[in-house]
Design an enzyme around this catalytic site. Structure first.
Site, PDB file in Angstrom:
ATOM      1  N   GLY A 251     -20.576   7.012   2.349  1.00 39.26           N
ATOM      2  CA  GLY A 251     -19.523   7.297   1.361  1.00 39.26           C
ATOM      3  C   GLY A 251     -20.126   7.220  -0.022  1.00 39.26           C
TER       4      GLY A 251
ATOM      5  N   GLY B 102     -18.849   3.613  -2.975  1.00 39.76           N
ATOM      6  CA  GLY B 102     -20.202   3.745  -2.424  1.00 39.76           C
ATOM      7  C   GLY B 102     -21.213   4.161  -3.475  1.00 39.76           C
TER       8      GLY B 102
ATOM      9  N   LYS C 147       0.859  -1.184   0.000  1.00 40.02           N
ATOM     10  CA  LYS C 147       0.000   0.000   0.000  1.00 40.02           C
ATOM     11  C   LYS C 147       0.887   1.223   0.000  1.00 40.02           C
ATOM     12  CE  LYS C 147      -4.457   0.966   0.082  1.00 40.02           C
ATOM     13  NZ  LYS C 147      -5.580   0.180  -0.458  1.00 40.02           N
TER      14      LYS C 147
ATOM     15  N   GLY D 285     -18.381   7.955  -2.982  1.00 41.05           N
ATOM     16  CA  GLY D 285     -17.276   8.121  -3.924  1.00 41.05           C
ATOM     17  C   GLY D 285     -17.328   6.978  -4.912  1.00 41.05           C
TER      18      GLY D 285
HETATM   19  P1  NAD Z   1     -13.303   7.950  -2.972  1.00 39.05           P
HETATM   20  O1  NAD Z   1     -12.269   8.946  -2.693  1.00 39.05           O
HETATM   21  O2  NAD Z   1     -13.780   7.798  -4.385  1.00 39.05           O
HETATM   22  O3  NAD Z   1     -14.597   8.195  -2.060  1.00 39.05           O
HETATM   23  C1  NAD Z   1     -14.565   8.368  -0.680  1.00 39.05           C
HETATM   24  C2  NAD Z   1     -15.924   8.822  -0.236  1.00 39.05           C
HETATM   25  O4  NAD Z   1     -15.936   8.912   1.189  1.00 39.05           O
HETATM   26  C3  NAD Z   1     -16.344  10.205  -0.746  1.00 39.05           C
HETATM   27  O5  NAD Z   1     -17.712  10.187  -1.081  1.00 39.05           O
HETATM   28  C4  NAD Z   1     -16.136  11.112   0.446  1.00 39.05           C
HETATM   29  O6  NAD Z   1     -16.995  12.236   0.426  1.00 39.05           O
HETATM   30  C5  NAD Z   1     -16.492  10.162   1.561  1.00 39.05           C
HETATM   31  N1  NAD Z   1     -15.946  10.576   2.849  1.00 39.05           N
HETATM   32  C6  NAD Z   1     -14.748  11.120   3.117  1.00 39.05           C
HETATM   33  N2  NAD Z   1     -14.641  11.378   4.415  1.00 39.05           N
HETATM   34  C7  NAD Z   1     -15.797  10.994   4.987  1.00 39.05           C
HETATM   35  C8  NAD Z   1     -16.310  11.004   6.304  1.00 39.05           C
HETATM   36  N3  NAD Z   1     -15.567  11.475   7.307  1.00 39.05           N
HETATM   37  N4  NAD Z   1     -17.541  10.504   6.504  1.00 39.05           N
HETATM   38  C9  NAD Z   1     -18.275  10.011   5.476  1.00 39.05           C
HETATM   39  N5  NAD Z   1     -17.848   9.976   4.223  1.00 39.05           N
HETATM   40  C10 NAD Z   1     -16.633  10.465   3.979  1.00 39.05           C
HETATM   41  O7  NAD Z   1     -12.720   6.567  -2.409  1.00 39.05           O
HETATM   42  P2  NAD Z   1     -13.139   5.098  -2.807  1.00 39.05           P
HETATM   43  O8  NAD Z   1     -12.202   4.611  -3.855  1.00 39.05           O
HETATM   44  O9  NAD Z   1     -14.607   5.041  -3.037  1.00 39.05           O
HETATM   45  O10 NAD Z   1     -12.758   4.313  -1.473  1.00 39.05           O
HETATM   46  C11 NAD Z   1     -13.664   4.169  -0.391  1.00 39.05           C
HETATM   47  C12 NAD Z   1     -13.225   2.996   0.466  1.00 39.05           C
HETATM   48  O11 NAD Z   1     -13.189   1.818  -0.316  1.00 39.05           O
HETATM   49  C13 NAD Z   1     -11.836   3.130   1.096  1.00 39.05           C
HETATM   50  O12 NAD Z   1     -11.831   2.490   2.346  1.00 39.05           O
HETATM   51  C14 NAD Z   1     -10.964   2.357   0.130  1.00 39.05           C
HETATM   52  O13 NAD Z   1      -9.781   1.904   0.740  1.00 39.05           O
HETATM   53  C15 NAD Z   1     -11.907   1.226  -0.200  1.00 39.05           C
HETATM   54  N6  NAD Z   1     -11.574   0.513  -1.429  1.00 39.05           N
HETATM   55  C16 NAD Z   1     -11.521   1.145  -2.621  1.00 39.05           C
HETATM   56  C17 NAD Z   1     -11.251   0.417  -3.764  1.00 39.05           C
HETATM   57  C18 NAD Z   1     -11.271   1.039  -5.138  1.00 39.05           C
HETATM   58  O14 NAD Z   1     -11.197   0.290  -6.112  1.00 39.05           O
HETATM   59  N7  NAD Z   1     -11.421   2.326  -5.269  1.00 39.05           N
HETATM   60  C19 NAD Z   1     -10.986  -0.966  -3.689  1.00 39.05           C
HETATM   61  C20 NAD Z   1     -11.043  -1.581  -2.442  1.00 39.05           C
HETATM   62  C21 NAD Z   1     -11.346  -0.833  -1.313  1.00 39.05           C
END
Ligand code: NAD
Length: 412
Positions: free
Chosen positions: A215, A220, A103, A217
């Site tokens: 979430g 979510g 990571k 992003g």
């Molecule tokens: P992202 O940056 O696209 O989205 C993050 C979201 O979380 C945003 O909507 C943001 O507004 C929200 N957020 C931030 N702070 C917050 C808070 N304090 N309370 C509530 N919401 C909050 O990130 P992502 O890629 O969607 O990743 C989200 C999670 O999924 C992380 O834990 C990441 O490690 C995990 N993840 C992502 C992937 C991937 O392919 N992108 C794969 C496996 C796991």
């Protein structure tokens, strides 16, 4: 702040006692192979130099090259990156793809950077780590606040340094430079497949299910869209500014265009806003945290009313909360399985890059479903053998067993 990494290693130790793995073999998983911290000086748009801190933790490469995302967030720390790298090691083994775990991250608030500053910072990260990453060595990918565009800059900078076009050095790239069909929605689609498998096992019909997603992003938002399109009732969603709740179900397409125009899901269509804390405590069937770590913790665990926690985010449930949730009968579907769709399609992207031959979306999605179904079956059977409802424990048993076998035949 207590060390998150210590917490997860304690979890590993507990699981180690349940299975037939020698303590010295487990010892290999208690520490990362390599920890790198570098300074990243960049010239800001105002002409001043600012120095950021960048991390890469290469945890274990016994089953294949190191693999793991890069996070750009102000709260990034070495402790967090180590924890995330450990989870990647477990996740790749649960998903049974030929990777180890890693990571990376930069402690930065990307919302405060211009696009040009973000590009300079990303290129500085690529230069700083160029000797440590590579298609057969360590393959980064997107995570929180890192996008396909950022992956394209990384790949481009690495290519300049090595004098070769090397798309397989990172995954999650845009399609134009060797990205895979379906990568952008893979984590969410994978989480959706896992949710449906769990519901089938519990014999819970779709019409009885309500969902709250924290979430909005990449993960979510796409998950809410997929679940809504499949006929599930999504009653609450949120982002960093807060959330919205409608017990009758939200029109997710409407919420999505509202987010695109206003920058947030809040203040949608006359609905009352709720806080992120309240969202977690709603009376729903499934709570799907898809933002950050430790949002379900010792403080609020007793107030969680969901029957199932579908961990789309990495580490949303703190280890201290887990026992209480188990006692209250909450089934936790662990991150290392639920969000493995992202790294599985990253693996497909890497395979396509190495072969210079690109797949159609159907092939990506059916291969993803197959890979995850196998992982789910193995974890569920292992849980049944343990005679409990600890799915995380079962997933760790599957992973540690696979890593230990690889270790044994390699002889280190
Ligand atoms: P992202 O940056 O696209 O989205 C993050 C979201 O979380 C945003 O909507 C943001 O507004 C929200 N957020 C931030 N702070 C917050 C808070 N304090 N309370 C509530 N919401 C909050 O990130 P992502 O890629 O969607 O990743 C989200 C999670 O999924 C992380 O834990 C990441 O490690 C995990 N993840 C992502 C992937 C991937 O392919 N992108 C794969 C496996 C796991």
């Amino acid at each position: 702040m207590p060390s998150q990494f210590k917490g997860v290693i304690n979890q590993l130790n507990k699981i180690g006692q349940l299975i037939n793995v020698a303590s010295d073999q487990l010892e290999i998983l208690r520490k990362p192979d390599r920890v790198i911290e570098i300074s990243l000086p960049i010239v800001m748009d105002n002409g001043l130099i600012k120095v950021f801190t960048g991390y890469r933790v290469q945890y274990c490469n016994i089953r294949g090259p190191y693999k793991g995302g890069i996070r750009f967030h102000p709260a990034v720390s070495l402790d967090e990156v180590k924890t995330l790298a450990f989870w990647m090691t477990i996740k790749c083994a649960v998903a049974d793809i030929p990777y180890g775990g890693a990571k990376g991250g930069i402690a930065v608030d990307v919302k405060k950077l211009s696009r040009a500053e973000l590009e300079r910072l990303t290129r500085a990260y690529a230069r700083g780590f160029a000797d440590f990453i590579g298609p057969e060595r360590d393959i980064p990918a997107p995570d929180v606040y890192t996008t396909p565009q950022i992956m394209a800059w990384l790949m481009d900078e690495y290519g300049h340094i090595k004098g070769e076009n090397t798309p397989a050095v990172v995954t999650g790239k845009p399609l134009e430079v060797g990205g895979s069909q379906g990568r952008d929605t893979a984590t969410s689609l994978g989480g959706f497949y896992i949710m449906e498998q769990v519901l089938a096992k519990l014999k819970m019909p779709k019409k009885r299910v309500s969902l709250a997603v924290q979430g909005f992003g990449n993960v979510g938002m796409n998950f809410a869209v997929i679940a809504h399109a499949a006929g599930y009732k999504v009653v609450a969603v949120s982002d960093s500014r807060g959330g919205i709740y409608d017990p009758n179900g939200l029109n997710i397409e409407g919420v999505l265009s509202h987010k695109q125009t206003t920058g947030s899901v809040i203040n949608y269509n006359g609905l009352k806003n709720i806080t992120n804390e309240k969202l977690l405590e709603l009376p729903v069937t499934i709570l799907a945290p898809a933002a950050l770590e430790n949002v379900i913790n010792e403080k609020n665990a007793g107030r969680i009313k969901a029957e199932i926690i579908l961990e789309l985010a990495n580490g949303p449930t703190a280890p201290e909360a887990e026992e209480k949730l188990h006692k209250n009968g909450v089934l936790i579907v662990p991150d290392v399985l639920t969000n493995a769709g992202g790294v599985i399609v990253s693996y497909f992207e890497w395979v396509q890059n190495l072969r210079h031959y690109y797949w159609e979306l159907d092939r990506v999605e059916s291969s993803l479903e197959k890979q995850l179904t196998n992982a789910f079956k193995k974890v569920w059977q292992t849980m049944e053998k343990q005679n409990n409802r600890d799915m995380r424990g079962a997933a760790y048993i599957v992973a540690v067993d696979r890593i230990a076998r690889a270790l044994k035949v390699r002889g280190i």
